[in-house]
Design a protein around this motif. Sequence first.
Motif, PDB file in Angstrom:
ATOM      1  N   HIS A 269       0.840  -1.192   0.000  1.00 52.60           N
ATOM      2  CA  HIS A 269       0.000   0.000   0.000  1.00 52.60           C
ATOM      3  C   HIS A 269       0.877   1.245   0.000  1.00 52.60           C
ATOM      4  O   HIS A 269       1.690   1.450   0.896  1.00 52.60           O
ATOM      5  CB  HIS A 269      -0.936  -0.018   1.204  1.00 52.60           C
ATOM      6  CG  HIS A 269      -1.846  -1.196   1.219  1.00 52.60           C
ATOM      7  ND1 HIS A 269      -2.150  -1.899   2.359  1.00 52.60           N
ATOM      8  CD2 HIS A 269      -2.510  -1.812   0.210  1.00 52.60           C
ATOM      9  CE1 HIS A 269      -2.975  -2.895   2.065  1.00 52.60           C
ATOM     10  NE2 HIS A 269      -3.208  -2.863   0.761  1.00 52.60           N
ATOM     11  N   LEU A 270       0.694   2.066  -1.003  1.00 51.15           N
ATOM     12  CA  LEU A 270       1.527   3.226  -1.232  1.00 51.15           C
ATOM     13  C   LEU A 270       0.964   4.460  -0.531  1.00 51.15           C
ATOM     14  O   LEU A 270      -0.174   4.859  -0.788  1.00 51.15           O
ATOM     15  CB  LEU A 270       1.630   3.510  -2.733  1.00 51.15           C
ATOM     16  CG  LEU A 270       2.264   2.403  -3.588  1.00 51.15           C
ATOM     17  CD1 LEU A 270       1.897   2.593  -5.055  1.00 51.15           C
ATOM     18  CD2 LEU A 270       3.784   2.412  -3.414  1.00 51.15           C
ATOM     19  N   GLY A 271       1.740   5.076   0.329  1.00 54.12           N
ATOM     20  CA  GLY A 271       1.369   6.357   0.912  1.00 54.12           C
ATOM     21  C   GLY A 271      -0.024   6.378   1.505  1.00 54.12           C
ATOM     22  O   GLY A 271      -0.398   5.546   2.335  1.00 54.12           O
ATOM     23  N   GLU A 272      -0.827   7.344   1.048  1.00 49.94           N
ATOM     24  CA  GLU A 272      -2.169   7.541   1.585  1.00 49.94           C
ATOM     25  C   GLU A 272      -3.123   6.398   1.254  1.00 49.94           C
ATOM     26  O   GLU A 272      -4.182   6.273   1.886  1.00 49.94           O
ATOM     27  CB  GLU A 272      -2.754   8.854   1.056  1.00 49.94           C
ATOM     28  CG  GLU A 272      -2.055  10.096   1.572  1.00 49.94           C
ATOM     29  CD  GLU A 272      -2.214  10.284   3.072  1.00 49.94           C
ATOM     30  OE1 GLU A 272      -3.326  10.047   3.589  1.00 49.94           O
ATOM     31  OE2 GLU A 272      -1.225  10.664   3.722  1.00 49.94           O
ATOM     32  N   SER A 273      -2.758   5.550   0.290  1.00 53.95           N
ATOM     33  CA  SER A 273      -3.645   4.419  -0.018  1.00 53.95           C
ATOM     34  C   SER A 273      -3.734   3.446   1.151  1.00 53.95           C
ATOM     35  O   SER A 273      -4.710   2.711   1.270  1.00 53.95           O
ATOM     36  CB  SER A 273      -3.179   3.690  -1.285  1.00 53.95           C
ATOM     37  OG  SER A 273      -2.029   2.901  -1.040  1.00 53.95           O
ATOM     38  N   ALA A 274      -2.718   3.447   2.027  1.00 52.22           N
ATOM     39  CA  ALA A 274      -2.749   2.572   3.198  1.00 52.22           C
ATOM     40  C   ALA A 274      -3.879   2.949   4.152  1.00 52.22           C
ATOM     41  O   ALA A 274      -4.353   2.117   4.926  1.00 52.22           O
ATOM     42  CB  ALA A 274      -1.412   2.617   3.918  1.00 52.22           C
ATOM     43  N   LYS A 275      -4.314   4.220   4.110  1.00 50.23           N
ATOM     44  CA  LYS A 275      -5.385   4.698   4.978  1.00 50.23           C
ATOM     45  C   LYS A 275      -6.753   4.638   4.295  1.00 50.23           C
ATOM     46  O   LYS A 275      -7.782   4.895   4.936  1.00 50.23           O
ATOM     47  CB  LYS A 275      -5.111   6.139   5.400  1.00 50.23           C
ATOM     48  CG  LYS A 275      -3.771   6.350   6.077  1.00 50.23           C
ATOM     49  CD  LYS A 275      -3.535   7.839   6.308  1.00 50.23           C
ATOM     50  CE  LYS A 275      -2.133   8.109   6.826  1.00 50.23           C
ATOM     51  NZ  LYS A 275      -1.894   9.572   6.983  1.00 50.23           N
ATOM     52  N   ALA A 276      -6.760   4.350   3.020  1.00 50.61           N
ATOM     53  CA  ALA A 276      -7.996   4.358   2.248  1.00 50.61           C
ATOM     54  C   ALA A 276      -8.595   2.959   2.157  1.00 50.61           C
ATOM     55  O   ALA A 276      -7.861   1.969   2.050  1.00 50.61           O
ATOM     56  CB  ALA A 276      -7.731   4.877   0.827  1.00 50.61           C
ATOM     57  N   ASN A 277      -9.897   2.878   2.211  1.00 50.02           N
ATOM     58  CA  ASN A 277     -10.565   1.584   2.072  1.00 50.02           C
ATOM     59  C   ASN A 277     -10.581   1.167   0.602  1.00 50.02           C
ATOM     60  O   ASN A 277     -10.872   1.985  -0.276  1.00 50.02           O
ATOM     61  CB  ASN A 277     -11.992   1.649   2.583  1.00 50.02           C
ATOM     62  CG  ASN A 277     -12.067   1.716   4.091  1.00 50.02           C
ATOM     63  OD1 ASN A 277     -11.131   1.331   4.767  1.00 50.02           O
ATOM     64  ND2 ASN A 277     -13.182   2.201   4.613  1.00 50.02           N
ATOM     65  N   PRO A 278     -10.327  -0.109   0.310  1.00 45.09           N
ATOM     66  CA  PRO A 278     -10.531  -0.586  -1.052  1.00 45.09           C
ATOM     67  C   PRO A 278     -12.017  -0.620  -1.392  1.00 45.09           C
ATOM     68  O   PRO A 278     -12.861  -0.741  -0.483  1.00 45.09           O
ATOM     69  CB  PRO A 278      -9.941  -2.003  -1.013  1.00 45.09           C
ATOM     70  CG  PRO A 278     -10.105  -2.429   0.407  1.00 45.09           C
ATOM     71  CD  PRO A 278      -9.916  -1.185   1.235  1.00 45.09           C
ATOM     72  N   ILE A 279     -12.316  -0.505  -2.663  1.00 44.70           N
ATOM     73  CA  ILE A 279     -13.698  -0.610  -3.133  1.00 44.70           C
ATOM     74  C   ILE A 279     -14.055  -2.093  -3.207  1.00 44.70           C
ATOM     75  O   ILE A 279     -13.395  -2.860  -3.919  1.00 44.70           O
ATOM     76  CB  ILE A 279     -13.854   0.073  -4.485  1.00 44.70           C
ATOM     77  CG1 ILE A 279     -13.583   1.581  -4.347  1.00 44.70           C
ATOM     78  CG2 ILE A 279     -15.239  -0.174  -5.064  1.00 44.70           C
ATOM     79  CD1 ILE A 279     -13.331   2.288  -5.651  1.00 44.70           C
ATOM     80  N   LYS A 280     -15.086  -2.513  -2.478  1.00 50.24           N
ATOM     81  CA  LYS A 280     -15.400  -3.929  -2.358  1.00 50.24           C
ATOM     82  C   LYS A 280     -16.765  -4.316  -2.908  1.00 50.24           C
ATOM     83  O   LYS A 280     -17.014  -5.478  -3.202  1.00 50.24           O
ATOM     84  CB  LYS A 280     -15.334  -4.365  -0.892  1.00 50.24           C
ATOM     85  CG  LYS A 280     -13.970  -4.255  -0.247  1.00 50.24           C
ATOM     86  CD  LYS A 280     -14.034  -4.716   1.200  1.00 50.24           C
ATOM     87  CE  LYS A 280     -12.682  -4.656   1.870  1.00 50.24           C
ATOM     88  NZ  LYS A 280     -12.752  -5.148   3.270  1.00 50.24           N
ATOM     89  N   ASP A 281     -17.679  -3.360  -2.995  1.00 53.87           N
ATOM     90  CA  ASP A 281     -19.076  -3.724  -3.179  1.00 53.87           C
ATOM     91  C   ASP A 281     -19.516  -3.845  -4.630  1.00 53.87           C
ATOM     92  O   ASP A 281     -20.684  -4.106  -4.900  1.00 53.87           O
ATOM     93  CB  ASP A 281     -19.981  -2.723  -2.452  1.00 53.87           C
ATOM     94  CG  ASP A 281     -19.701  -1.272  -2.820  1.00 53.87           C
ATOM     95  OD1 ASP A 281     -18.703  -1.015  -3.497  1.00 53.87           O
ATOM     96  OD2 ASP A 281     -20.485  -0.385  -2.405  1.00 53.87           O
ATOM     97  N   VAL A 282     -18.610  -3.652  -5.576  1.00 56.33           N
ATOM     98  CA  VAL A 282     -19.015  -3.636  -6.987  1.00 56.33           C
ATOM     99  C   VAL A 282     -18.782  -4.974  -7.690  1.00 56.33           C
ATOM    100  O   VAL A 282     -19.162  -5.136  -8.852  1.00 56.33           O
ATOM    101  CB  VAL A 282     -18.281  -2.534  -7.783  1.00 56.33           C
ATOM    102  CG1 VAL A 282     -18.557  -1.178  -7.177  1.00 56.33           C
ATOM    103  CG2 VAL A 282     -16.782  -2.792  -7.852  1.00 56.33           C
ATOM    104  N   TRP A 283     -18.149  -5.915  -6.991  1.00 53.61           N
ATOM    105  CA  TRP A 283     -17.733  -7.136  -7.691  1.00 53.61           C
ATOM    106  C   TRP A 283     -18.797  -8.212  -7.658  1.00 53.61           C
ATOM    107  O   TRP A 283     -19.459  -8.422  -6.643  1.00 53.61           O
ATOM    108  CB  TRP A 283     -16.442  -7.676  -7.061  1.00 53.61           C
ATOM    109  CG  TRP A 283     -15.395  -6.644  -6.830  1.00 53.61           C
ATOM    110  CD1 TRP A 283     -14.831  -6.286  -5.649  1.00 53.61           C
ATOM    111  CD2 TRP A 283     -14.775  -5.803  -7.830  1.00 53.61           C
ATOM    112  NE1 TRP A 283     -13.906  -5.288  -5.841  1.00 53.61           N
ATOM    113  CE2 TRP A 283     -13.853  -4.975  -7.163  1.00 53.61           C
ATOM    114  CE3 TRP A 283     -14.915  -5.680  -9.210  1.00 53.61           C
ATOM    115  CZ2 TRP A 283     -13.077  -4.031  -7.829  1.00 53.61           C
ATOM    116  CZ3 TRP A 283     -14.151  -4.740  -9.878  1.00 53.61           C
ATOM    117  CH2 TRP A 283     -13.230  -3.932  -9.194  1.00 53.61           C
ATOM    118  N   LYS A 284     -18.932  -8.931  -8.753  1.00 49.97           N
ATOM    119  CA  LYS A 284     -19.855 -10.052  -8.819  1.00 49.97           C
ATOM    120  C   LYS A 284     -19.314 -11.214  -7.989  1.00 49.97           C
ATOM    121  O   LYS A 284     -18.103 -11.394  -7.884  1.00 49.97           O
ATOM    122  CB  LYS A 284     -20.017 -10.505 -10.284  1.00 49.97           C
ATOM    123  CG  LYS A 284     -20.770  -9.498 -11.143  1.00 49.97           C
ATOM    124  CD  LYS A 284     -20.891  -9.996 -12.569  1.00 49.97           C
ATOM    125  CE  LYS A 284     -21.642  -8.986 -13.438  1.00 49.97           C
ATOM    126  NZ  LYS A 284     -21.697  -9.393 -14.852  1.00 49.97           N
TER     127      LYS A 284
END
Length: 284
Positions: A269-284
């Motif tokens: 996880h690079l920089g501020e991405s470590a604090k950001a939630n991944p997008i999870k709800d769009v996947w089939k």
Amino acid sequence: MQNVTTNNIAAKPVAATQSVTSTPSAIAGSTPKPKPANVEHVVILVEENHSFGQIIGKNAAPYLNSLVKEGALFSNSFGIRHPSQPNYLALFSGSAQNVKDDSCPHSFSTPNLATELMGAHLSFGGYSEDMPKVGFTGCSSKGYGRKHNPWVNFTNVPAGVNMPLTSLPSDFAKLPTVSFIIPNHMDDMHDGTVAQADQWLKQHIDPYVTWAKKHNSLLIVTWDEDDFSPKNHIPTLFVGPMVKPGTYSETINHYNVLRTIEDMYHLGHLGESAKANPIKDVWK
């Protein structure tokens, strides 16, 4: 088109980096998967300087709005800051690298998406329209601007992955694992019209969208920033066979998009991405 494929190559947000997960009503109550399985390729295309309300549902962008019907539209997506360059750097490296303007050149040696992919024995490629040759380091050429090309600024990214759009392979199976496509200033809505950019997308990107449906691959279309408003509210779309179509209301920004790609390929996880939630709800 010339085929140049490179393998084993490897800010402060306006909105909070913590996403509030919200699914379309049709799938409310379902348990979201953390990531899609075995995504072959991701293509990220960045448009310029238009707000959500200037694109979504507008007659000037029929192709883009057809993609909305096919994919996931994020209704609360935001740029990191103004102007353009910090947003590209944030999406690519998890940080604006203390850049607050569109000045050129810059030089960094910090980890980034290309080096993370390289470390995982995956590949990266950046394709910029009007860039005159592979490895070009100039600040501009015709409609190309280095300010829209973040990877050229990193000394740990091989020059060979910095390619003109003419290097994009016609056989999409030969694409790198993750690619960026950057239109020129006329074709990315910066200087040209929304209608012109929409037609360019239909011509250049629709063949990939069609191919991706049969090859479990993903298209991400986003904007660097909006029309310089304080909100910095931009459209972001995910389109691919692993995506559940719908409108998603969680708050996201460039760091959430980067974190999603990182988790998709089990990267760091690079920089501020470590604090950001991944997008999870769009996947089939």
